[in-house]
Design a protein around this motif. Sequence first.
Motif, short mmCIF file in Angstrom:
data_model
loop_
_atom_site.label_atom_id
_atom_site.label_comp_id
_atom_site.label_asym_id
_atom_site.label_seq_id
_atom_site.Cartn_x
_atom_site.Cartn_y
_atom_site.Cartn_z
N LEU A 177 -5.00 2.28 8.38
CA LEU A 177 -4.56 1.61 7.15
C LEU A 177 -4.00 2.58 6.13
N LEU A 178 -4.29 3.86 6.26
CA LEU A 178 -3.72 4.86 5.35
C LEU A 178 -2.51 5.57 5.97
N VAL A 194 -9.71 2.54 8.86
CA VAL A 194 -9.37 3.27 7.63
C VAL A 194 -8.22 4.23 7.88
N SER A 214 -10.39 -2.56 5.99
CA SER A 214 -11.07 -1.98 7.15
C SER A 214 -12.23 -2.85 7.60
N ALA A 239 0.83 -1.20 0.00
CA ALA A 239 0.00 0.00 0.00
C ALA A 239 0.87 1.25 0.00
N THR A 264 -8.12 -0.49 0.82
CA THR A 264 -8.30 0.06 2.16
C THR A 264 -9.70 -0.23 2.69
#
Length: 458
Positions: A380-381, A377, A348, A127, A344
């Motif tokens: 994960l970012l 979220v 999530s 990612a 993503t």
Amino acid sequence: MSDPSLPRHSLDDPYQLLPEHIEDPPKKFGDIFRKIGPGLILASSVVGSGELVATTVLGAESGYTLLWLILVSCTIKVAVQNEIGRYTIGTGETSLEAFNRVPGPRWRASWVVWVWFVGVVMSMFSAGGIMGAIAEVLHTMAPGIPVNAWVWIVNIATIILLVVGRYALVEKVAVSLVVIFTALTVSAAVLLSKSPEYFSWASVLDGLSFHLPQAGIVTAVTVFGLTGANANDLIQYSYWCTEKGYARFAGPRDDTDAWKRRARGWIRVMGVDVLSSMVVYTFATVAFYFLGAGILHGMGIVPEGSAVVAQLSSMYTQSLGGWSFYPFMMGAFAVFYSSLFAGTAAFSLGLADFMGMLGAYDKRNYRTRLRVTHIAVVALLFLPTVLFLFFQKPVLLVKIGGVAQALMLPMVGFATVYLRHAHLPKAVLPKGWLTLALWVTSAVMLVMMGYSVLLQLT
């Protein structure tokens, strides 16, 4: 997520099977096709780092010799994906709930679930690579803003989109752009066939025969892990089936003839969805591989470092002309961003389920589940952003995540085999040839991963 064009507070819980949600499955092909969707979301995630980065790098390193690996990678995993979707419709359980049934060591959850969690953490490297590639594209289009600033802009914008819930609109736009970009790529690959310095049918036929990779083994393992449905895609597919409504349309299992008919009908719809997604990402993957093997390998370019997107653009400018540079950049943004966005969103959902399984909250409370999903979220970012800012090497990050995904594939395959034989309701058991395909697929994945590990140790 669960038709997010509706306000969040009005959403029904798609994970709760209630009689009022029952819906008869469509029978005509046109009606069935209108009900597909989970596989297209999966395809929008797949046509990203695996196809545009890892596949073209493999072609640049190895030429046409590993074309067979691309085709195997895209088609072999479909049997596992199909059976995971079948299990979800037949039981109403998510894939993590199902894998939690696998015997063996456990601490609040099965060892398989914990391996999945480790895989999610490792996927943050991929990612991060995708995040960096998106920032590169945007910096090329608007050079006044630095790459590192673009990374944070993409991060924040994606969080807003996923938390606010305007997913339906973004999904339609992303999938449409992926289709356009894929069509452009296929066209470029067709034009490539008219350039004898980069393409020959003899090389293609040679690539269809089995070759043990002598170079670029890490990239080869990455491609097997990322192209087609990777390990996490296979696991997350059940969540998309649930969010779409396949399980609750079938209704709570009561083993009546009516339930059996509905469950089999929605499994049939799911099968069409699986095959449709496979067609989309297989065409895209083969086209990307041809461009990498033909143009990049012929020019002696192996994309690496922070300028990977600019290097990849030469595939288009050499086959279509200089005018294609900016269309490539816009298309690359669509491909990369759809992969980041859909990935993503999927992770999530899985992480929210995972936290509920550990007892962190009551996941039967859908409003709380959504809040946990939103927190996931952000995490994960944030982590991929930090990884890219630290490494600044998209290809390396994609490779790290891809190897982890590849090593997880045999576990996912044989866990699915166990569920098919131990817990799948008899009323929705697959036909014999599908069970055989599931066994063969799991065995092939084990052999592929075992071979790659052996090469690394010798």
